[in-house]
Design a protein around this motif. Structure first.
Motif, PDB file in Angstrom:
ATOM      1  N   THR A 181      -3.419   7.267  -2.936  1.00  0.00           N
ATOM      2  CA  THR A 181      -3.219   6.019  -2.219  1.00  0.00           C
ATOM      3  C   THR A 181      -3.439   4.861  -3.181  1.00  0.00           C
ATOM      4  O   THR A 181      -4.404   4.866  -3.946  1.00  0.00           O
ATOM      5  CB  THR A 181      -4.213   5.908  -1.045  1.00  0.00           C
ATOM      6  OG1 THR A 181      -3.972   7.004  -0.158  1.00  0.00           O
ATOM      7  CG2 THR A 181      -4.036   4.604  -0.289  1.00  0.00           C
ATOM      8  N   THR A 208       0.873  -1.157   0.000  1.00  0.00           N
ATOM      9  CA  THR A 208       0.000   0.000   0.000  1.00  0.00           C
ATOM     10  C   THR A 208       0.912   1.209   0.000  1.00  0.00           C
ATOM     11  O   THR A 208       1.850   1.284   0.795  1.00  0.00           O
ATOM     12  CB  THR A 208      -0.903   0.018   1.255  1.00  0.00           C
ATOM     13  OG1 THR A 208      -1.685  -1.178   1.268  1.00  0.00           O
ATOM     14  CG2 THR A 208      -1.815   1.241   1.271  1.00  0.00           C
ATOM     15  N   ILE A 256      -3.210   0.430  -3.644  1.00  0.00           N
ATOM     16  CA  ILE A 256      -3.025  -0.920  -3.124  1.00  0.00           C
ATOM     17  C   ILE A 256      -2.647  -1.772  -4.319  1.00  0.00           C
ATOM     18  O   ILE A 256      -3.412  -1.854  -5.293  1.00  0.00           O
ATOM     19  CB  ILE A 256      -4.312  -1.440  -2.453  1.00  0.00           C
ATOM     20  CG1 ILE A 256      -4.677  -0.541  -1.266  1.00  0.00           C
ATOM     21  CG2 ILE A 256      -4.113  -2.888  -2.006  1.00  0.00           C
ATOM     22  CD1 ILE A 256      -6.021  -0.860  -0.651  1.00  0.00           C
TER      23      ILE A 256
END
Length: 122
Positions: free
Chosen positions: A113, A105, A115
Motif C-alpha cells: 500500500t 493511495t 500513499i
C-alpha cells in the motif's frame, strides 16, 4: 501521512505522457514520495516519480500492464487488473487506486500500500 509508503515495498513508478497537464479528478498523473523526484523523464527508474496511465504502471524495475478498469462510484477510485513483471517473474494482481487530497493511495496485495503526493504540473 503525506508522502509516505505504508509498506517497505519497492517504489512505484508508473508511465505518463511527459508534458501532459494533470487532471485532479482522475487517478492518472505523476506522483512522488520522500526521496523521489518529479522529472517525467525519470519515470520507471530508481528515484523517479510514480506515474499512472490508463494502461501502464511501472515501478522502478517493475513493469505492469493495466486492464479491466472499473470506476468505483463516489470514491474517486478505480479497480484495475495488473499483469506485472519484476524479479524475472510475471505476476497478476488486482489494484485499487484512489484519489486523495494530496495525490493517490494505491493498494495491491503483491506490492503493498502506498500513499503518494501528486507532482506539480509540468
Amino acid at each position: 501521512m503525506k508522502g509516505s509508503a505504508i509498506t517497505a515495498a519497492t517504489m512505484i513508478v508508473l508511465a505518463v505522457t511527459p508534458g501532459m497537464a494533470q487532471d485532479r479528478s482522475t487517478v492518472f498523473g505523476l506522483y512522488s514520495t520522500e526521496g523521489m523526484g518529479c522529472d517525467a523523464g525519470m519515470a520507471g527508474k530508481p528515484g523517479g516519480p510514480v506515474s499512472i496511465e490508463a494502461t501502464a504502471l511501472m515501478i522502478a524495475g517493475i513493469e505492469c500492464r493495466l486492464s479491466s478498469q472499473t470506476n468505483v462510484a463516489r470514491m474517486n477510485a478505480v479497480l484495475v487488473d495488473a499483469s506485472c513483471k519484476f524479479s524475472g517473474q510475471n505476476k497478476k494482481d488486482r489494484m485499487f487506486i484512489q484519489r486523495n487530497r494530496e495525490g493517490v493511495t494505491i493498494v495491491a496485495e503483491g506490492l503493498g500500500t502506498f500513499i503518494l503526493d501528486q507532482c506539480p504540473d509540468f
